[in-house]
Design a protein around this motif. Structure first.
Motif, PDB file in Angstrom:
ATOM      1  N   ILE A   8       0.823  -1.207   0.000  1.00 59.22           N
ATOM      2  CA  ILE A   8       0.000   0.000   0.000  1.00 59.22           C
ATOM      3  C   ILE A   8       0.856   1.256   0.000  1.00 59.22           C
ATOM      4  O   ILE A   8       0.654   2.167  -0.810  1.00 59.22           O
ATOM      5  N   PHE A  15      -1.352   7.255  -5.608  1.00 59.08           N
ATOM      6  CA  PHE A  15      -2.809   7.169  -5.515  1.00 59.08           C
ATOM      7  C   PHE A  15      -3.396   8.501  -5.052  1.00 59.08           C
ATOM      8  O   PHE A  15      -4.390   8.994  -5.607  1.00 59.08           O
ATOM      9  N   PHE A  73      -8.100   1.522   2.830  1.00 60.60           N
ATOM     10  CA  PHE A  73      -7.383   2.136   1.712  1.00 60.60           C
ATOM     11  C   PHE A  73      -8.041   1.778   0.383  1.00 60.60           C
ATOM     12  O   PHE A  73      -8.092   2.595  -0.539  1.00 60.60           O
ATOM     13  N   ALA A  74      -8.555   0.556   0.290  1.00 60.89           N
ATOM     14  CA  ALA A  74      -9.161   0.104  -0.965  1.00 60.89           C
ATOM     15  C   ALA A  74     -10.472   0.821  -1.268  1.00 60.89           C
ATOM     16  O   ALA A  74     -10.839   0.994  -2.436  1.00 60.89           O
ATOM     17  N   ILE A  75     -11.196   1.256  -0.235  1.00 60.67           N
ATOM     18  CA  ILE A  75     -12.499   1.895  -0.455  1.00 60.67           C
ATOM     19  C   ILE A  75     -12.432   3.413  -0.352  1.00 60.67           C
ATOM     20  O   ILE A  75     -13.448   4.091  -0.539  1.00 60.67           O
ATOM     21  N   GLY A  77     -12.312   7.240  -0.880  1.00 57.23           N
ATOM     22  CA  GLY A  77     -12.673   8.141  -1.966  1.00 57.23           C
ATOM     23  C   GLY A  77     -12.272   9.570  -1.702  1.00 57.23           C
ATOM     24  O   GLY A  77     -12.579  10.458  -2.499  1.00 57.23           O
ATOM     25  N   ASP A 145      -4.543  -0.587 -11.527  1.00 53.91           N
ATOM     26  CA  ASP A 145      -5.732  -0.598 -10.668  1.00 53.91           C
ATOM     27  C   ASP A 145      -5.275  -0.567  -9.203  1.00 53.91           C
ATOM     28  O   ASP A 145      -5.034  -1.608  -8.580  1.00 53.91           O
ATOM     29  N   ARG A 147      -6.852   0.152  -6.405  1.00 55.55           N
ATOM     30  CA  ARG A 147      -7.749  -0.406  -5.389  1.00 55.55           C
ATOM     31  C   ARG A 147      -7.658  -1.934  -5.336  1.00 55.55           C
ATOM     32  O   ARG A 147      -7.730  -2.533  -4.258  1.00 55.55           O
ATOM     33  N   PHE A 150      -4.667  -2.829  -3.338  1.00 56.51           N
ATOM     34  CA  PHE A 150      -4.904  -2.591  -1.922  1.00 56.51           C
ATOM     35  C   PHE A 150      -5.712  -3.736  -1.288  1.00 56.51           C
ATOM     36  O   PHE A 150      -5.485  -4.103  -0.144  1.00 56.51           O
ATOM     37  N   TRP A 151      -6.668  -4.307  -2.040  1.00 57.51           N
ATOM     38  CA  TRP A 151      -7.438  -5.428  -1.504  1.00 57.51           C
ATOM     39  C   TRP A 151      -6.559  -6.648  -1.289  1.00 57.51           C
ATOM     40  O   TRP A 151      -6.685  -7.369  -0.288  1.00 57.51           O
TER      41      TRP A 151
END
Length: 375
Positions: A8, A15, A73-75, A77, A145, A147, A150-151
Motif C-alpha cells: 500500500i 494514488f 485504503f481500498a475503499i 474516496g 488498478d 484499489r 490494496f485489496w
C-alpha cells in the motif's frame, strides 16, 4: 505485515496525487501525522508492557489493528478517509512497536545485541521490498488498478496476525513481584543521562530524514512509469536489508559515534544526488545510499536504547525515544512537503542535507557522552 503495508505505502503517494488529487503539502501532512502517531503511541504501549510485564499481548493487538485497517485504503474516496486509515494503521504500529523492540532486547544476549537488532531490521526489510515488488507486478497485470492491489494487501496482513498468535512464545516477565509504575519519579531517575542523550541524537537524526514518500514522488518526476515507481522502494529496502545485519554486528565492536557519523555522511550524499539530478540512474544511486544510511543507523539507535536502560524499563525507554522521534518526524515531513510545494523537489533534499550537517555537528558535540552501559 511489512509485505502488506508496503504494498500500500509504495503506491499511496501516487494514488493520492493521481486519483484523489491531493497536493504534495497534503501528502507531507498526512505522512507526518501518520508516522508521528505511530511513534507517539509507542510511549503508552511501552509503559504498559513494563507495568504488566507482558509484551506479546500488546504486540498482537497492534498487529491486528494494522491488519484490519487495510481495507479502508481500498475503499477510500477522499483524503479524509486516507488520513483516518493511515492514523489507525499507525496506531497499530505504535502499539506493537515498543513491546516488540523490548522483547528483542529481553531475548538477545548483551554482547551480540547490535547484531540481533541488525538481524531484526534485515528481516523486517525483506518484507518491505517484497511488498513493492508484488505491487509492481499486480499494477502491470491489472493496468494500474490501485484499489485491487490494496485489496490483495489485506491477505498478508491477516497472516501476520496468525503467525504472531500461534508461533511466538514470550519469555518470563522482567519482574514477577508487585507491579510498579514505570513512569514514577523514582523509575524515571533510573533512566540515565546517557539514555536521554541517545533520545536527543535520535530526534535530530529524524529531523534529517523525512518520509520515504518523497522518494516515490521524486521517482515519478524522473520519468519512471507509474507501475514501476514502487521499484524505488524495492531498491532502497534491498540495500537496507542487506546492510542492516552486517552494520549491526559491526556496532558491537566499534565506536557508535563513528558508525552514526558515517551513516549521516551517506544520507548527505544521497540528498545531494537526489536534489541535483533528475536522471533515473542518479535517482537509483541516491536511493541506494539512502538504504545504506538506514542500515547503518536504525538498528544501532535501537541497540543504544537497550544498552543504556534497565530491563524492566525497556518498554518505557523505547516509548519515550519514539515519542520524541515522532514529534521530529512530524516536523520534518511537514517542512519537506511545504518546501516541495513552494520551492520544488530540489529544495526539499537540499534542506535534508542541511539538517544532516547540523546533526553531524550535534553528534560530534554530544555523542562522546553517550557510551552505552551494559544492562
Amino acid at each position: 505485515m511489512d509485505v502488506s503495508s508496503e504494498m500500500i505505502h509504495s503506491l499511496l503517494p501516487l494514488f493520492m496525487v493521481n486519483v484523489l488529487g491531493v497536493s504534495t503539502l497534503g501528502i507531507g501532512l498526512i505522512e507526518g501525522a501518520a508516522e508521528a502517531t505511530a511513534l507517539i503511541v509507542k510511549v503508552f504501549s511501552g509503559v504498559a508492557s513494563d507495568y504488566f510485564g507482558k509484551r506479546k499481548s500488546l504486540a498482537l493487538f497492534g498487529y491486528a489493528l494494522g491488519a484490519f485497517t487495510k481495507p479502508l485504503f481500498a475503499i477510500a474516496g477522499s483524503s479524509g478517509l486516507i488520513l483516518s486509515a493511515r492514523l489507525l494503521d499507525r496506531v497499530g504500529k505504535g502499539i506493537r512497536g515498543a513491546p516488540r523492540d523490548a522483547l528483542v532486547a529481553d531475548i538477545a544476549p548483551p554482547e551480540i545485541r547490535g547484531a540481533a537488532f541488525g538481524l531484526r531490521q534485515s528481516l523486517d526489510t525483506i518484507g518491505a521490498f517484497l511488498g513493492p515488488l508484488l505491487a509492481v507486478g499486480l499494477m502491470l497485470l491489472w493496468q494500474d488498478d490501485f484499489r485491487a492491489v490494496f485489496w490483495v494487501a489485506v491477505i498478508p496482513g491477516m497472516l501476520a496476525v496468525l503467525v504472531l498468535l500461534f508461533g511466538v512464545k514470550e519469555p518470563p516477565a522482567a519482574h514477577t513481584g508487585k507491579r510498579h509504575n514505570p513512569i514514577s519519579r523514582a523509575n524515571l531517575k533510573r533512566l540515565t543521562a546517557g539514555y536521554w542523550q541517545v533520545v536527543l541524537i535520535g530526534a535530530v537524526f529524524t529531523l534529517a530524514r523525512f518520509s520515504e514518500a518523497f522518494l516515490v514522488l521524486r521517482a515519478q518526476q524522473s520519468g519512471v512509469p507509474m507501475a514501476l515507481v514502487p521499484l524505488v522502494m524495492v531498491a532502497m529496502n534491498i540495500v537496507y536489508a542487506a546492510s542492516a545485519y552486517p552494520f549491526g554486528s559491526i556496532s558491537d565492536r566499534i565506536s557508535h559515534r563513528v558508525l552514526l557519523a558515517w551513516g549521516l555522511l551517506a544520507l548527505i550524499l544521497a540528498d545531494l544526488i537526489l536534489a541535483g539530478h533528475d536522471d533515473w540512474r542518479w535517482l537509483c544511486a541516491g536511493v541506494m545510499l539512502w538504504g545504506v544510511h538506514m542500515g547503518m543507523t536504525q538498528g544501532l539507535l535501537a541497540k543504544l536504547v537497550a544498552d543504556t536502560t534497565p530491563q524492566d524499563l525497556r518498554g518505557t525507554a523505547y516509548g519515550f525515544f519514539n515519542l520524541v522521534s515522532g514529534i521530529a518526524m512530524l516536523i520534518a515531513s511537514v517542512v519537506a512537503g511545504a518546501l516541495w510545494e513552494y520551492q520544488g523537489a530540489a529544495a526539499t533534499f537540499y534542506a535534508g542535507a542541511g539538517f544532516c550537517v547540523l546533526t553531524l555537528l550535534f553528534l560530534l558535540v554530544f555523542g562522546r557522552q553517550t557510551s552505552p552501559t551494559k544492562a
